[in-house]
Design a protein around this motif. Structure first.
Motif, PDB file in Angstrom:
ATOM      1  N   TRP A   6     -22.341  -9.002   7.956  1.00 30.43           N
ATOM      2  CA  TRP A   6     -22.066  -7.575   8.111  1.00 30.43           C
ATOM      3  C   TRP A   6     -20.724  -7.311   8.769  1.00 30.43           C
ATOM      4  N   ALA A   7     -20.017  -8.355   9.121  1.00 28.11           N
ATOM      5  CA  ALA A   7     -18.715  -8.168   9.766  1.00 28.11           C
ATOM      6  C   ALA A   7     -17.737  -7.561   8.766  1.00 28.11           C
ATOM      7  N   PRO A   8     -16.952  -6.603   9.230  1.00 26.32           N
ATOM      8  CA  PRO A   8     -15.988  -5.978   8.311  1.00 26.32           C
ATOM      9  C   PRO A   8     -14.823  -6.916   8.007  1.00 26.32           C
ATOM     10  N   VAL A   9     -14.183  -6.658   6.903  1.00 27.86           N
ATOM     11  CA  VAL A   9     -12.947  -7.336   6.538  1.00 27.86           C
ATOM     12  C   VAL A   9     -11.840  -6.645   7.321  1.00 27.86           C
ATOM     13  N   ILE A  10     -11.016  -7.418   8.010  1.00 30.39           N
ATOM     14  CA  ILE A  10      -9.924  -6.841   8.798  1.00 30.39           C
ATOM     15  C   ILE A  10      -8.647  -6.898   7.972  1.00 30.39           C
ATOM     16  N   LEU A  11      -8.043  -5.737   7.765  1.00 28.14           N
ATOM     17  CA  LEU A  11      -6.808  -5.621   6.999  1.00 28.14           C
ATOM     18  C   LEU A  11      -5.700  -5.152   7.938  1.00 28.14           C
ATOM     19  N   ALA A  12      -4.693  -5.985   8.093  1.00 24.09           N
ATOM     20  CA  ALA A  12      -3.514  -5.588   8.872  1.00 24.09           C
ATOM     21  C   ALA A  12      -2.485  -5.024   7.892  1.00 24.09           C
ATOM     22  N   VAL A  13      -1.893  -3.909   8.263  1.00 25.43           N
ATOM     23  CA  VAL A  13      -0.885  -3.270   7.427  1.00 25.43           C
ATOM     24  C   VAL A  13       0.412  -3.223   8.217  1.00 25.43           C
ATOM     25  N   LEU A  14       1.401  -3.982   7.737  1.00 28.49           N
ATOM     26  CA  LEU A  14       2.720  -3.977   8.369  1.00 28.49           C
ATOM     27  C   LEU A  14       3.606  -3.006   7.607  1.00 28.49           C
ATOM     28  N   CYS A  15       4.064  -1.992   8.307  1.00 25.85           N
ATOM     29  CA  CYS A  15       4.951  -1.018   7.691  1.00 25.85           C
ATOM     30  C   CYS A  15       6.323  -1.162   8.330  1.00 25.85           C
ATOM     31  N   ALA A  16       7.289  -1.580   7.521  1.00 21.12           N
ATOM     32  CA  ALA A  16       8.644  -1.797   8.036  1.00 21.12           C
ATOM     33  C   ALA A  16       9.535  -0.586   7.806  1.00 21.12           C
ATOM     34  N   GLY A  17       8.932   0.554   7.528  1.00 22.44           N
ATOM     35  CA  GLY A  17       9.701   1.789   7.345  1.00 22.44           C
ATOM     36  C   GLY A  17       9.983   2.450   8.680  1.00 22.44           C
ATOM     37  N   VAL A  18      10.372   3.723   8.625  1.00 17.96           N
ATOM     38  CA  VAL A  18      10.773   4.409   9.855  1.00 17.96           C
ATOM     39  C   VAL A  18       9.676   5.273  10.461  1.00 17.96           C
ATOM     40  N   GLY A  19       8.485   5.271   9.926  1.00 13.42           N
ATOM     41  CA  GLY A  19       7.408   5.966  10.595  1.00 13.42           C
ATOM     42  C   GLY A  19       6.566   6.834   9.691  1.00 13.42           C
ATOM     43  N   TYR A  20       5.553   7.427  10.294  1.00  8.02           N
ATOM     44  CA  TYR A  20       4.578   8.247   9.584  1.00  8.02           C
ATOM     45  C   TYR A  20       5.264   9.412   8.879  1.00  8.02           C
ATOM     46  N   GLY A  21       4.857   9.673   7.657  1.00  4.69           N
ATOM     47  CA  GLY A  21       5.415  10.779   6.903  1.00  4.69           C
ATOM     48  C   GLY A  21       6.578  10.384   6.008  1.00  4.69           C
ATOM     49  N   GLY A  43     -18.974  -4.251  -1.993  1.00  6.06           N
ATOM     50  CA  GLY A  43     -20.017  -4.244  -0.971  1.00  6.06           C
ATOM     51  C   GLY A  43     -19.549  -4.600   0.425  1.00  6.06           C
ATOM     52  N   ALA A  44     -18.251  -4.678   0.629  1.00  3.83           N
ATOM     53  CA  ALA A  44     -17.718  -5.008   1.959  1.00  3.83           C
ATOM     54  C   ALA A  44     -17.091  -3.769   2.589  1.00  3.83           C
ATOM     55  N   ARG A  45     -17.045  -3.793   3.886  1.00  6.70           N
ATOM     56  CA  ARG A  45     -16.409  -2.710   4.633  1.00  6.70           C
ATOM     57  C   ARG A  45     -15.115  -3.261   5.219  1.00  6.70           C
ATOM     58  N   ALA A  46     -14.051  -2.468   5.113  1.00  2.40           N
ATOM     59  CA  ALA A  46     -12.763  -2.913   5.643  1.00  2.40           C
ATOM     60  C   ALA A  46     -12.345  -2.043   6.825  1.00  2.40           C
ATOM     61  N   GLU A  47     -11.803  -2.693   7.833  1.00  2.17           N
ATOM     62  CA  GLU A  47     -11.190  -1.986   8.955  1.00  2.17           C
ATOM     63  C   GLU A  47      -9.693  -2.226   8.866  1.00  2.17           C
ATOM     64  N   VAL A  48      -8.923  -1.164   9.065  1.00  5.95           N
ATOM     65  CA  VAL A  48      -7.481  -1.232   8.890  1.00  5.95           C
ATOM     66  C   VAL A  48      -6.780  -1.047  10.230  1.00  5.95           C
ATOM     67  N   GLU A  49      -5.805  -1.911  10.468  1.00  9.00           N
ATOM     68  CA  GLU A  49      -4.939  -1.747  11.632  1.00  9.00           C
ATOM     69  C   GLU A  49      -3.506  -1.667  11.127  1.00  9.00           C
ATOM     70  N   VAL A  50      -2.875  -0.499  11.321  1.00  9.45           N
ATOM     71  CA  VAL A  50      -1.504  -0.282  10.872  1.00  9.45           C
ATOM     72  C   VAL A  50      -0.555  -0.607  12.021  1.00  9.45           C
ATOM     73  N   LEU A  51       0.431  -1.433  11.717  1.00  6.90           N
ATOM     74  CA  LEU A  51       1.448  -1.809  12.698  1.00  6.90           C
ATOM     75  C   LEU A  51       2.799  -1.341  12.165  1.00  6.90           C
TER      76      LEU A  51
END
Length: 180
Positions: A6-21, A43-51
């Motif tokens: 039941w552990a979620p899939v951890i997805l790291a998102v690296l954004c090398a842009g200049v920011g939100y928007g 059937g899996a749940r993903a948790e996202v961490e945006v960096l």
């Protein structure tokens, strides 16, 4: 059934842009959403961490000059290394990825991402995409032994006006294909 199932899939998102928007962050968000939909369909749940790497620019420069990693930089590295998958979104001015992209991957140790699936999303500033750009980025990821997925998402200047009018079918199809 074990609790690990039941552990979620951890997805790291690296954004090398200049920011939100900004377009690169928007592209990163769309790709992360598509990956989450793909995981949910399986059937899996993903948790996202945006960096957002631009926030680490000073820390990366400090590390380069003095070989010391700040707490924020160590936490970002840990988030990436412990993730189950990685999305890397970078602007591509002048046919190369952003400097902060290069700096972050230079900090990672050899083989730290061994076998980790990586989805590349490129926000090109040019209508003409150099054919070897995806290969250049794949070689950089090979240094940390990551496993880039076959489809590279490339958004160009023509894609952003289309997204404003909810007519981003080509880009969305490419994102969905890469996420699958």
């Amino acid at each position: 059934m074990s609790t690990a199932a039941w552990a979620p899939v951890i997805l790291a998102v690296l954004c090398a842009g200049v920011g939100y928007g900004h377009p690169t962050r928007l592209l990163a968000d769309w790709v992360a959403e598509a990956v989450c939909r793909s995981q949910a369909a399986g059937g899996a749940r993903a948790e996202v961490e945006v960096l957002e790497l631009h926030r680490l620019a000073a820390d990366l420069a400090q590390h380069s000059a003095h070989d010391r990693a700040s707490l924020d930089l160590r936490e970002a590295i840990a988030a990436v290394v412990t993730a189950d998958g990685l999305v890397v979104a970078t602007p591509v001015p002048a046919a190369t990825p952003s400097e902060v992209f290069d700096s972050f991957f230079a900090v990672l140790g050899d083989k730290v991402l061994s076998g980790m699936p990586v989805l590349l999303a490129l926000n090109s500033h040019s209508r003409r995409q150099p054919p070897d750009l995806a290969q250049l980025l794949r070689r950089r990821l090979a240094g940390v032994h990551a496993d880039p997925v076959p489809t590279v998402v490339v958004a160009g200047p023509a894609d952003w006006p289309a997204t404003a009018h909810s007519d981003a079918a080509r880009l969305r199809a490419c994102i969905d294909q890469a996420a699958a």
